[in-house]
Design a protein around this motif. Sequence first.
Motif, mmCIF file in Angstrom:
data_model
loop_
_atom_site.group_PDB
_atom_site.id
_atom_site.type_symbol
_atom_site.label_atom_id
_atom_site.label_comp_id
_atom_site.label_asym_id
_atom_site.label_seq_id
_atom_site.Cartn_x
_atom_site.Cartn_y
_atom_site.Cartn_z
ATOM 1 N N GLU A 149 1.065 -4.943 8.398
ATOM 2 C CA GLU A 149 1.440 -4.018 9.471
ATOM 3 C C GLU A 149 0.210 -3.231 9.901
ATOM 4 O OE1 GLU A 149 4.580 -1.330 8.472
ATOM 5 O OE2 GLU A 149 4.310 -0.134 10.303
ATOM 6 N N ARG A 150 -0.574 -2.766 8.900
ATOM 7 C CA ARG A 150 -1.769 -1.987 9.234
ATOM 8 C C ARG A 150 -2.829 -2.838 9.899
ATOM 9 N NH1 ARG A 150 -1.766 1.760 3.883
ATOM 10 N NH2 ARG A 150 -0.019 3.046 4.543
ATOM 11 N N LEU A 151 -2.795 -4.136 9.598
ATOM 12 C CA LEU A 151 -3.727 -5.046 10.264
ATOM 13 C C LEU A 151 -3.280 -5.343 11.681
ATOM 14 C CD1 LEU A 151 -4.374 -7.551 7.336
ATOM 15 C CD2 LEU A 151 -6.000 -5.910 8.296
ATOM 16 N N GLY A 152 -2.079 -4.895 12.025
ATOM 17 C CA GLY A 152 -1.564 -5.126 13.376
ATOM 18 C C GLY A 152 -1.060 -6.536 13.594
ATOM 19 N N MET A 153 -0.772 -7.262 12.497
ATOM 20 C CA MET A 153 -0.389 -8.666 12.634
ATOM 21 C C MET A 153 1.116 -8.869 12.567
ATOM 22 S SD MET A 153 -3.509 -10.273 10.375
ATOM 23 C CE MET A 153 -3.137 -11.979 10.739
ATOM 24 N N ILE A 154 1.837 -7.878 12.066
ATOM 25 C CA ILE A 154 3.299 -7.926 12.072
ATOM 26 C C ILE A 154 3.836 -6.538 12.420
ATOM 27 C CG2 ILE A 154 3.361 -9.711 10.277
ATOM 28 C CD1 ILE A 154 4.193 -7.536 8.291
ATOM 29 N N GLY A 192 -3.536 -4.081 -2.267
ATOM 30 C CA GLY A 192 -2.613 -2.982 -2.027
ATOM 31 C C GLY A 192 -2.758 -1.879 -3.052
ATOM 32 N N LYS A 193 -2.897 -2.273 -4.320
ATOM 33 C CA LYS A 193 -3.043 -1.286 -5.393
ATOM 34 C C LYS A 193 -4.323 -0.485 -5.230
ATOM 35 C CE LYS A 193 -0.684 -3.588 -9.224
ATOM 36 N NZ LYS A 193 -0.922 -4.339 -10.472
ATOM 37 N N ASP A 194 -5.397 -1.190 -4.885
ATOM 38 C CA ASP A 194 -6.692 -0.530 -4.811
ATOM 39 C C ASP A 194 -6.840 0.359 -3.579
ATOM 40 O OD1 ASP A 194 -7.250 -1.814 -7.109
ATOM 41 O OD2 ASP A 194 -8.924 -3.008 -6.357
ATOM 42 N N TYR A 195 -6.376 -0.117 -2.432
ATOM 43 C CA TYR A 195 -6.695 0.584 -1.186
ATOM 44 C C TYR A 195 -5.509 0.874 -0.272
ATOM 45 C CZ TYR A 195 -11.469 -0.643 -2.411
ATOM 46 O OH TYR A 195 -12.645 -0.761 -3.060
ATOM 47 N N CYS A 196 -4.600 -0.099 -0.102
ATOM 48 C CA CYS A 196 -3.603 -0.001 0.954
ATOM 49 C C CYS A 196 -2.306 0.595 0.424
ATOM 50 C CB CYS A 196 -3.356 -1.377 1.558
ATOM 51 S SG CYS A 196 -2.792 -1.323 3.265
ATOM 52 N N ARG A 201 -6.722 4.350 1.112
ATOM 53 C CA ARG A 201 -8.092 4.741 0.790
ATOM 54 C C ARG A 201 -9.010 3.734 1.442
ATOM 55 N NH1 ARG A 201 -7.655 5.329 -5.610
ATOM 56 N NH2 ARG A 201 -9.752 4.556 -5.294
ATOM 57 N N CYS A 202 -9.182 3.895 2.743
ATOM 58 C CA CYS A 202 -9.841 2.868 3.547
ATOM 59 C C CYS A 202 -11.358 2.864 3.438
ATOM 60 C CB CYS A 202 -9.451 3.031 5.017
ATOM 61 S SG CYS A 202 -7.682 2.829 5.301
ATOM 62 N N ALA A 203 -11.934 3.860 2.798
ATOM 63 C CA ALA A 203 -13.385 4.021 2.845
ATOM 64 C C ALA A 203 -14.151 2.740 2.519
ATOM 65 C CB ALA A 203 -13.810 5.139 1.897
ATOM 66 N N GLN A 204 -13.869 2.098 1.384
ATOM 67 C CA GLN A 204 -14.621 0.913 0.975
ATOM 68 C C GLN A 204 -13.800 -0.368 1.114
ATOM 69 O OE1 GLN A 204 -17.756 1.371 0.284
ATOM 70 N NE2 GLN A 204 -17.514 3.586 0.468
ATOM 71 N N CYS A 205 -12.686 -0.292 1.826
ATOM 72 C CA CYS A 205 -11.786 -1.439 1.920
ATOM 73 C C CYS A 205 -12.427 -2.601 2.668
ATOM 74 C CB CYS A 205 -10.500 -1.009 2.621
ATOM 75 S SG CYS A 205 -9.473 -2.374 3.174
ATOM 76 N N CYS A 206 -12.272 -3.838 2.136
ATOM 77 C CA CYS A 206 -12.912 -5.001 2.734
ATOM 78 C C CYS A 206 -12.270 -5.393 4.064
ATOM 79 C CB CYS A 206 -12.854 -6.187 1.757
ATOM 80 S SG CYS A 206 -11.183 -6.717 1.360
ATOM 81 N N LEU A 207 -11.110 -4.828 4.392
ATOM 82 C CA LEU A 207 -10.440 -5.139 5.668
ATOM 83 C C LEU A 207 -10.497 -3.959 6.631
ATOM 84 C CD1 LEU A 207 -7.236 -6.947 4.300
ATOM 85 C CD2 LEU A 207 -9.376 -7.977 5.074
ATOM 86 N N ARG A 208 -11.290 -2.971 6.257
ATOM 87 C CA ARG A 208 -11.311 -1.719 7.023
ATOM 88 C C ARG A 208 -11.570 -1.958 8.516
ATOM 89 N NH1 ARG A 208 -16.000 0.536 7.265
ATOM 90 N NH2 ARG A 208 -16.463 -0.363 5.219
ATOM 91 N N VAL A 210 -11.078 -4.551 10.280
ATOM 92 C CA VAL A 210 -9.953 -5.235 10.925
ATOM 93 C C VAL A 210 -8.848 -4.234 11.244
ATOM 94 C CG1 VAL A 210 -8.368 -7.176 10.779
ATOM 95 C CG2 VAL A 210 -10.531 -7.237 9.531
ATOM 96 N N CYS A 211 -8.563 -3.331 10.293
ATOM 97 C CA CYS A 211 -7.542 -2.308 10.516
ATOM 98 C C CYS A 211 -7.931 -1.403 11.675
ATOM 99 C CB CYS A 211 -7.347 -1.454 9.264
ATOM 100 S SG CYS A 211 -6.368 -2.232 7.976
ATOM 101 N N LEU A 212 -9.197 -0.986 11.705
ATOM 102 C CA LEU A 212 -9.654 -0.062 12.743
ATOM 103 C C LEU A 212 -9.496 -0.671 14.126
ATOM 104 C CD1 LEU A 212 -12.801 1.549 11.095
ATOM 105 C CD2 LEU A 212 -10.531 2.527 11.454
ATOM 106 N N SER A 213 -9.841 -1.941 14.258
ATOM 107 C CA SER A 213 -9.723 -2.576 15.568
ATOM 108 C C SER A 213 -8.267 -2.790 15.954
ATOM 109 C CB SER A 213 -10.475 -3.907 15.588
ATOM 110 O OG SER A 213 -9.858 -4.818 14.697
ATOM 111 N N ALA A 214 -7.362 -2.657 14.963
ATOM 112 C CA ALA A 214 -5.937 -2.816 15.264
ATOM 113 C C ALA A 214 -5.312 -1.507 15.704
ATOM 114 C CB ALA A 214 -5.195 -3.354 14.040
ATOM 115 N N GLN A 215 -6.014 -0.386 15.419
ATOM 116 C CA GLN A 215 -5.466 0.917 15.793
ATOM 117 C C GLN A 215 -5.697 1.192 17.266
ATOM 118 O OE1 GLN A 215 -3.867 2.502 13.465
ATOM 119 N NE2 GLN A 215 -4.499 1.098 11.841
ATOM 120 N N VAL A 216 -4.781 0.721 18.102
ATOM 121 C CA VAL A 216 -4.936 1.001 19.537
ATOM 122 C C VAL A 216 -3.627 1.508 20.107
ATOM 123 C CG1 VAL A 216 -5.646 0.099 21.778
ATOM 124 C CG2 VAL A 216 -6.615 -0.828 19.682
#
Length: 216
Positions: A149-154, A192-196, A201-208, A210-216
Motif C-alpha cells: 500500500e505504501r509503495l502505491g501498488m495496491i 516489515g519488522k525492520d522498517y515498515c 522507520r523509512c530513514a535507511q529503508c531499501c524501498l524508501r 520507491v515509497c517517496l515517489s508513490a506519495q502523490v
Amino acid sequence: MTPGQIYSRLYRAYGPQHWWPGDTPFEIMVGAILTQNTAWPNVERAISNLRANNALAPQRIAAVHVRRLATWLKPSGYFNIKAKRLKSFCRWLMAAGCVHALGKLDTPLLRHQLLAVHGIGPETADDILLYAFSRPVFVIDAYTRRVFERLGMIAGNEGYETLRHWFESGLAKERDKVRVFNEYHALIVRHGKDYCKVRPRCAQCCLRTVCLSAQV
DNA sequence: AACCAGGAGACAT
DNA sequence: ATGTCTCATGGT
C-alpha cells in the motif's frame, strides 16, 4: 515498478531468510497456528514447552486435555483458543491418516480441506500449504498489505483472494514459484519488522525512494 | 506505559 | 458481504 523488481531489491538488501523456522512439516504447521497475531519469539517458547513435554506430535496433542495443552501454549498468547485450534487441527490430521497422505491431494482440494478446519483461516492455510507442503501459494498478511500500500501498488483493502491471485500471477516461472513465494513472503515480513511498521522507520529503508515517489 | 505482534471466529448490521 | 469485538503473552 513491478512486484518482481521489489523482490529483487528486498533480496539484495536482506538475503535469503531460510523460512520457515521448524524441523518438521508438523512443527511448521503448529507454528503457523500459534503465530496468529503473535510475535514469533513467543511461539518458540510455546513450541519448546510442547517438545519438553514430548507433545510435539498429533497423537499427543489430540489426546492431552485442553487445559493442560493451554498451559504449554501460554507464552504464545490466546492459549485457550489456540489449544482448541491445535486439537481440531490434529484431529483433522489424524482423520486424514498422516501428513504424507495429505500430500497426495492437489493444492485446491488441500486448501479447501485446511480452510474447513476450525481455527485455520486463509493466511494460516497458505502458510501451511507453502511452507509445510511446498505448494505454490502466495501468503498475504498484514505486512504484505502495508508494504505494498505504501509503495502505491495496491489499495490495501482488497479481499484476500484478490491479492493472492495478484501476487501469484506472473511473478515467477512455474517451477520457481514455490522457492520465490517462500522467499518473498519471508522478505516482506523481515522488511516489515525492520522498517515498515505501523510507525514506519523509512530513514535507511531499501524501498524508501520507491515509497517517496508513490506519495502523490 | 501504551503499543504492537507472521489472525480467526462469532456476531451484528 | 462488510465491520467490530474478543482472545492474551511478552518485547519495545
